[in-house]
Motif scaffolding. Structure first.
Motif, PDB file in Angstrom:
ATOM      1  N   HIS A 111      28.536 -45.008  28.071  1.00 55.63           N
ATOM      2  CA  HIS A 111      29.129 -43.929  27.287  1.00 55.63           C
ATOM      3  C   HIS A 111      28.969 -42.597  28.023  1.00 55.63           C
ATOM      4  O   HIS A 111      28.207 -42.500  28.979  1.00 55.63           O
ATOM      5  N   ASN A 115      28.891 -35.583  23.791  1.00 59.77           N
ATOM      6  CA  ASN A 115      29.297 -34.977  22.528  1.00 59.77           C
ATOM      7  C   ASN A 115      28.378 -33.814  22.178  1.00 59.77           C
ATOM      8  O   ASN A 115      27.288 -33.660  22.748  1.00 59.77           O
ATOM      9  N   THR A 119      31.463 -32.280  17.843  1.00 59.19           N
ATOM     10  CA  THR A 119      32.414 -33.339  18.191  1.00 59.19           C
ATOM     11  C   THR A 119      31.932 -34.736  17.826  1.00 59.19           C
ATOM     12  O   THR A 119      32.739 -35.669  17.785  1.00 59.19           O
ATOM     13  N   THR A 120      30.636 -34.918  17.580  1.00 57.51           N
ATOM     14  CA  THR A 120      30.128 -36.267  17.317  1.00 57.51           C
ATOM     15  C   THR A 120      30.759 -36.859  16.062  1.00 57.51           C
ATOM     16  O   THR A 120      30.870 -36.197  15.026  1.00 57.51           O
ATOM     17  N   SER A 121      31.151 -38.112  16.167  1.00 58.64           N
ATOM     18  CA  SER A 121      31.704 -38.812  15.007  1.00 58.64           C
ATOM     19  C   SER A 121      30.673 -39.738  14.366  1.00 58.64           C
ATOM     20  O   SER A 121      30.877 -40.231  13.263  1.00 58.64           O
ATOM     21  N   ASP A 157      33.379 -45.950  27.579  1.00 61.23           N
ATOM     22  CA  ASP A 157      33.598 -45.793  26.143  1.00 61.23           C
ATOM     23  C   ASP A 157      33.355 -44.321  25.804  1.00 61.23           C
ATOM     24  O   ASP A 157      32.243 -43.922  25.455  1.00 61.23           O
ATOM     25  N   ASP A 159      34.733 -40.854  23.732  1.00 59.14           N
ATOM     26  CA  ASP A 159      35.564 -40.332  22.650  1.00 59.14           C
ATOM     27  C   ASP A 159      36.586 -39.334  23.185  1.00 59.14           C
ATOM     28  O   ASP A 159      36.381 -38.700  24.228  1.00 59.14           O
ATOM     29  N   GLU A 160      37.676 -39.166  22.459  1.00 57.36           N
ATOM     30  CA  GLU A 160      38.739 -38.257  22.917  1.00 57.36           C
ATOM     31  C   GLU A 160      38.234 -36.820  23.058  1.00 57.36           C
ATOM     32  O   GLU A 160      38.469 -36.168  24.078  1.00 57.36           O
ATOM     33  N   GLU A 162      35.182 -35.852  23.349  1.00 59.12           N
ATOM     34  CA  GLU A 162      34.154 -35.885  24.391  1.00 59.12           C
ATOM     35  C   GLU A 162      34.795 -35.851  25.779  1.00 59.12           C
ATOM     36  O   GLU A 162      34.331 -35.136  26.679  1.00 59.12           O
TER      37      GLU A 162
END
Length: 292
Positions: A111, A115, A119-121, A157, A159-160, A162
């Motif tokens: 990863h 983030n 931004t963290t989901s 992996d 995130d967008e 990120e």
């Protein structure tokens, strides 16, 4: 000279056997290489909590790990830290940036860990480690790592949001298929090197880890990374996220795989001399100035 540091206090652990995994690997290294580790912290149960809770709960452990790594670096050692989770590096990477300001950090992880609280989901502190070290958010434990000196190796992996932060900051990403000796040498140039590894960077099935994703690095690629880094420039290594199994045979196989991957780290390690301190030369008055 190798100094082994072992994290045993909870740092955002969400899986119950991360601390045990760190202990198993550390004991294996002690036995194989005749080391006596510096064990830090007391085990505590895993909790599925948000970063805003896990960060303050880990404050004492993060501070202790940061101090230990700083002392190790200043002592001229090659530092090997075995940590239960990647968030332990929130306490150590800023110290690396301070003590070895020109170091390149090879952040080897499935990863991006880039983030921020915005931004963290998932709310997981582990997804925010490198961003904290690079100063994109304030963890309370320092920053100072230039993004241009951070290299994500094996990340796939991401995130967008990120990914946008990674691109904007200028962090280099070396995907699994491009993790070759040539690309590692190009990334580190002539600088000292610090390596961080989360075992989820591997293709699943080699080392038990949390948050695994397919199409990862193979153990021989990790070995190639260590074979490639010149011995006199490898300053430290952080190994995180061995999520010990309940299957003893699986654990033994995983430890053997790890020991083989990182074997070059323990081949005669140089002693890194502290930078010399130069005192200013005394200023003498000309003889004529001393005559009354």
């Amino acid at each position: 000279m190798i100094e082994l540091i072992v994290s045993q206090g909870r740092v955002a652990d969400r899986a119950p056997r991360m601390i045990e995994g760190a202990a198993r690997l550390a004991r294996a290294l002690e036995r194989r290489h005749g080391l006596t580790g510096r064990w830090i912290g007391e085990p505590a149960p895993a909790v599925d909590d948000d970063w805003s809770l896990s960060l303050p709960r880990a404050a004492e452990q993060l501070g202790a790990l940061g101090r230990a790594v700083g002392e190790s670096i200043r002592g001229g050692h090659r530092t090997v830290m075995i940590s239960n989770t990647c968030p332990a590096s929130i306490g150590t990477l800023p110290v690396v940036a301070r003590e070895i300001p020109d170091a390149v950090v090879l952040y080897i992880d499935g990863h991006g860990d880039f983030n921020t609280p915005d931004t963290t989901s998932t709310g997981y502190l582990g997804g925010m480690v490198l961003a904290a070290a690079c100063g994109l958010w304030d963890s309370g434990h320092g920053a100072g790592l230039p993004a241009s000196q951070a290299v994500l190796v094996g990340a796939r992996d991401i995130d967008e949001a990120e990914a946008a932060l990674i691109a904007r900051a200028g962090v280099r990403v070396i995907p699994p298929k491009e993790t070759t000796a040539e690309n590692i040498l190009d990334a580190i140039g002539d600088r000292p090197v610090w390596v961080h590894i989360d075992w989820d960077v591997l293709e699943p099935g080699h080392v038990p880890a949390d948050y695994t994703v397919p199409d990862g690095l193979l153990p021989e690629q990790i070995r190639t990374v260590f074979d490639t880094i010149p011995a006199d420039r490898l300053r430290g290594v952080e190994l995180a996220e061995f999520n010990a199994s309940t299957d003893e045979a699986e654990n033994e196989r995983a430890v053997d795989v790890i020991l083989d991957m990182i074997a070059p780290v323990f081949e005669p390690a140089p002693v890194f001399e502290p930078a010399p301190v130069f005192e200013p030369a005394p200023v003498f008055e000309p003889a004529s100035a001393l005559v009354g």
